[in-house]
Design a protein around this motif. Structure first.
Motif, PDB file in Angstrom:
ATOM      1  N   SER A 111      -2.143 -40.104  -0.083  1.00 37.62           N
ATOM      2  CA  SER A 111      -1.963 -40.639  -1.659  1.00 37.62           C
ATOM      3  C   SER A 111      -2.999 -41.254  -1.848  1.00 37.62           C
ATOM      4  O   SER A 111      -4.147 -41.611  -1.468  1.00 37.62           O
ATOM      5  CB  SER A 111      -0.743 -41.468  -1.425  1.00 37.62           C
ATOM      6  N   ALA A 112      -2.839 -41.525  -3.400  1.00 37.51           N
ATOM      7  CA  ALA A 112      -3.990 -42.286  -4.092  1.00 37.51           C
ATOM      8  C   ALA A 112      -4.157 -43.640  -3.669  1.00 37.51           C
ATOM      9  O   ALA A 112      -5.110 -44.274  -3.368  1.00 37.51           O
ATOM     10  CB  ALA A 112      -3.701 -42.482  -5.640  1.00 37.51           C
ATOM     11  N   ARG A 113      -3.076 -44.173  -2.926  1.00 40.00           N
ATOM     12  CA  ARG A 113      -2.873 -45.795  -2.702  1.00 40.00           C
ATOM     13  C   ARG A 113      -3.635 -45.648  -1.330  1.00 40.00           C
ATOM     14  O   ARG A 113      -4.463 -46.371  -1.195  1.00 40.00           O
ATOM     15  CB  ARG A 113      -1.668 -46.298  -2.345  1.00 40.00           C
ATOM     16  N   SER A 114      -3.526 -44.572  -0.420  1.00 42.39           N
ATOM     17  CA  SER A 114      -4.346 -44.469   0.689  1.00 42.39           C
ATOM     18  C   SER A 114      -5.745 -44.390   0.891  1.00 42.39           C
ATOM     19  O   SER A 114      -6.658 -45.215   1.274  1.00 42.39           O
ATOM     20  CB  SER A 114      -3.676 -43.404   1.715  1.00 42.39           C
ATOM     21  N   LEU A 115      -6.090 -43.426  -0.253  1.00 40.57           N
ATOM     22  CA  LEU A 115      -7.460 -43.613  -0.635  1.00 40.57           C
ATOM     23  C   LEU A 115      -8.250 -44.912  -1.153  1.00 40.57           C
ATOM     24  O   LEU A 115      -9.324 -45.101  -0.883  1.00 40.57           O
ATOM     25  CB  LEU A 115      -7.684 -42.420  -1.650  1.00 40.57           C
ATOM     26  N   ARG A 116      -7.278 -45.716  -1.965  1.00 42.84           N
ATOM     27  CA  ARG A 116      -7.998 -46.613  -2.700  1.00 42.84           C
ATOM     28  C   ARG A 116      -7.947 -47.731  -1.508  1.00 42.84           C
ATOM     29  O   ARG A 116      -8.917 -48.563  -1.383  1.00 42.84           O
ATOM     30  CB  ARG A 116      -6.976 -47.177  -3.529  1.00 42.84           C
TER      31      ARG A 116
ATOM     32  N   GLU B  28     -13.746 -50.873   3.210  1.00 44.16           N
ATOM     33  CA  GLU B  28     -15.039 -50.751   3.400  1.00 44.16           C
ATOM     34  C   GLU B  28     -15.865 -52.018   2.560  1.00 44.16           C
ATOM     35  O   GLU B  28     -16.499 -52.652   3.159  1.00 44.16           O
ATOM     36  CB  GLU B  28     -15.634 -49.346   3.046  1.00 44.16           C
ATOM     37  N   ARG B  29     -15.328 -52.190   1.373  1.00 45.04           N
ATOM     38  CA  ARG B  29     -15.711 -53.243   0.716  1.00 45.04           C
ATOM     39  C   ARG B  29     -15.374 -54.837   1.394  1.00 45.04           C
ATOM     40  O   ARG B  29     -16.156 -55.504   1.232  1.00 45.04           O
ATOM     41  CB  ARG B  29     -15.361 -53.297  -0.813  1.00 45.04           C
ATOM     42  N   ILE B  30     -14.148 -54.785   1.688  1.00 39.67           N
ATOM     43  CA  ILE B  30     -13.622 -56.103   2.240  1.00 39.67           C
ATOM     44  C   ILE B  30     -14.599 -56.399   3.351  1.00 39.67           C
ATOM     45  O   ILE B  30     -15.012 -57.597   3.649  1.00 39.67           O
ATOM     46  CB  ILE B  30     -12.338 -56.225   2.488  1.00 39.67           C
ATOM     47  N   GLN B  31     -14.836 -55.272   4.206  1.00 39.58           N
ATOM     48  CA  GLN B  31     -15.404 -55.472   5.605  1.00 39.58           C
ATOM     49  C   GLN B  31     -16.927 -55.821   5.186  1.00 39.58           C
ATOM     50  O   GLN B  31     -17.615 -56.806   6.042  1.00 39.58           O
ATOM     51  CB  GLN B  31     -15.439 -54.298   6.478  1.00 39.58           C
TER      52      GLN B  31
END
Length: 250
Positions: free
Chosen positions: A41-46, A52-55
């Motif tokens: 889903s779009a949410r999963s991709l988001r 990645e950005r949070i990490q």
């Protein structure tokens, strides 16, 4: 179905067989579920992108940033995201921010100690007042330091019948809450009947309780549980409230 569809000639025959056995599954339900699995889903991709950005933000800031600071940093970088989303994704990643000060530990169970029996059998529904009391204590952070708060709850009315606060987690802390509960119930006209009250606490331990159990015996609360518990279960009857109060402590 994926495992047996070739053997039985497709999904539809399997669904018909399941329907005959009162397990109604439409072929469209199977295909919709399979499509969701194969197409993220779009949410999963988001979420994957945000993780990645949070990490990256978390690692580049010495692994001390919590959800609030990570959220603010992402928005400063131009990535519009809700704070609750950052909190959720950080939980999924298993990362947390650094906590200032020492970690406060309240209850320390002794795994080697023998646990007392559980007369309640995890059933905390009481039929009348003074049949089941549940006791515990926690800590509250203040500007001047940590304050420990003990409380006793009557499960019949969910009322806190006794409480106390202290800057140290000594035996006196939970004993004061227990004595207040006894005094308050007597004042309200609901004195406890000997042998009918069950006092439930956790499996923490605090040694050297002989003096306090003697004190409670003088009050007529227990009939002499003089040994000190090295740790234990969490439930005792009214004639052993001293040991139950002891087990509230870490």
């Amino acid at each position: 179905m994926d495992e047996h569809r070739d053997r039985f000639g497709g999904v539809e025959p399997i669904c018909r067989t399941l329907t005959e056995h009162d397990c109604k599954i439409a072929p469209s339900t199977y295909y919709a579920h399979k499509n969701r699995l194969e197409t993220p889903s779009a949410r999963s991709l988001r979420d994957e992108e945000l993780k990645e950005r949070i990490q990256k933000v978390y690692t580049s800031n010495y692994r001390v940033y919590g959800a609030r600071k990570v959220w603010r940093e992402l928005n400063r970088q131009g990535h519009a995201v809700a704070r609750c989303t950052v909190e959720r994704l950080m939980r999924e990643l298993g990362i947390t921010g650094a906590v200032r000060g020492r970690k406060v530990i309240t209850t320390i169970p002794d795994p080697a100690a023998e646990r007392a029996p559980d007369p309640l059998d995890r059933d905390f529904v009481a039929s009348a007042p003074n049949r089941c009391w549940v006791a515990d204590f926690t800590h509250v952070a203040t500007w001047s330091g940590v304050v420990y708060v003990a409380f006793v709850v009557d499960t019949f009315s969910r009322r806190i019948v006794g409480w106390s606060a202290s800057t140290s987690k000594e035996t006196r802390l939970v004993l004061d809450a227990l004595e207040m509960a006894l005094w308050q119930r007597d004042r309200d006209g609901f004195p406890h009947a000997q042998g009918e009250l069950i006092h439930h606490s956790d499996a923490g331990s605090q040694g050297g309780f002989n003096r306090w159990s003697q004190h409670l015996r003088e009050l007529g609360v227990c009939d002499g549980c003089g040994e000190s518990a090295a740790g234990g279960a969490g439930v005792s009857r009214a004639d052993a409230l001293a040991r139950a109060a002891e087990r509230c402590l870490a």
